[in-house]
Scaffold this motif. Sequence first.
Motif, short mmCIF file in Angstrom:
data_model
loop_
_atom_site.label_atom_id
_atom_site.label_comp_id
_atom_site.label_asym_id
_atom_site.label_seq_id
_atom_site.Cartn_x
_atom_site.Cartn_y
_atom_site.Cartn_z
N MET A 14 1.47 -0.86 0.09
CA MET A 14 -0.07 -0.09 0.29
C MET A 14 0.38 0.94 0.19
N ALA A 15 1.54 1.38 1.04
CA ALA A 15 3.00 2.86 1.01
C ALA A 15 3.40 2.66 -0.18
N ILE A 16 3.92 1.45 -0.92
CA ILE A 16 4.69 1.95 -2.44
C ILE A 16 3.70 2.26 -3.54
N GLU A 17 2.45 1.81 -3.40
CA GLU A 17 1.19 2.19 -4.63
C GLU A 17 1.12 3.62 -4.19
N VAL A 18 0.69 4.11 -3.03
CA VAL A 18 0.44 5.73 -2.62
C VAL A 18 1.64 6.71 -2.94
N SER A 19 2.76 6.11 -2.10
CA SER A 19 4.08 6.33 -2.81
C SER A 19 4.27 7.17 -4.42
N ASP A 20 4.08 6.07 -5.23
CA ASP A 20 3.80 6.15 -6.95
C ASP A 20 3.58 7.67 -7.23
N GLN A 21 1.91 6.97 -6.71
CA GLN A 21 1.05 8.78 -6.88
C GLN A 21 1.83 10.04 -6.89
N LEU A 22 2.74 9.86 -5.36
CA LEU A 22 3.09 10.98 -4.74
C LEU A 22 4.41 11.49 -5.93
N ARG A 42 8.93 13.68 -2.15
CA ARG A 42 9.43 12.56 -2.18
C ARG A 42 9.88 11.42 -1.19
N ALA A 43 11.15 12.49 -0.10
CA ALA A 43 11.46 12.00 0.68
C ALA A 43 10.84 11.13 1.65
N ALA A 44 9.04 11.66 2.20
CA ALA A 44 7.97 11.89 3.06
C ALA A 44 7.81 10.40 2.70
N GLY A 45 6.97 10.22 1.02
CA GLY A 45 6.58 9.37 0.62
C GLY A 45 7.64 8.10 -0.08
N MET A 46 8.82 8.06 0.38
CA MET A 46 9.78 7.20 0.48
C MET A 46 10.03 6.67 1.39
N SER A 47 10.02 7.24 3.39
CA SER A 47 10.16 6.89 4.66
C SER A 47 8.80 6.12 4.98
N HIS A 105 -6.10 5.24 5.09
CA HIS A 105 -6.59 3.72 5.34
C HIS A 105 -4.85 3.01 5.67
N LEU A 106 -4.34 3.74 4.93
CA LEU A 106 -2.53 3.37 5.73
C LEU A 106 -2.20 3.21 7.29
N SER A 107 -2.05 4.43 7.29
CA SER A 107 -2.07 4.84 8.32
C SER A 107 -3.14 3.53 9.59
N ARG A 108 -3.91 3.11 9.15
CA ARG A 108 -5.15 2.39 10.18
C ARG A 108 -4.10 1.02 9.99
N LYS A 109 -3.96 0.32 8.60
CA LYS A 109 -3.41 -1.02 8.36
C LYS A 109 -1.96 -0.66 9.15
N ILE A 110 -0.92 0.19 9.52
CA ILE A 110 0.32 0.18 9.78
C ILE A 110 0.18 -0.07 11.35
N THR A 111 -1.49 0.96 11.81
CA THR A 111 -1.75 1.08 13.55
C THR A 111 -1.65 -0.59 14.07
#
Length: 118
Positions: A14-22, A42-47, A105-111
Amino acid sequence: MAQFRFENLEIWQMAIEVSDQLFDIADDLEEKKRFRFAEQLRAAGMSMSNNISEGSGSFSDKDFANFLKFSRRSVFECANIVFIVERRALITHELKEELFNKLEHLSRKITNFRKTLI
């Protein structure tokens, strides 16, 4: 077949998918000479994905959980940058809302995944 543990993690995918958009937004921002916005996004997306992948290589669940905290913080950083970029009329309101939904959604999944480790 995955070679690294993180490749099988839904939160990493999910993080990779969102970071692609970012990254696409960052590319557009660079074309508009908004280099600092692009760099931060880019930095935050990759992080987000970097911390998930780095944590998955930990020798303890406690250490992995710590990396997930950093990843989740990066999700919030991305949301803040997206908010500012939308306020500056550099992206549409609709795109901001789409990204906010994905980031939340990603935040909830990580939590939830982190709770399984601690």
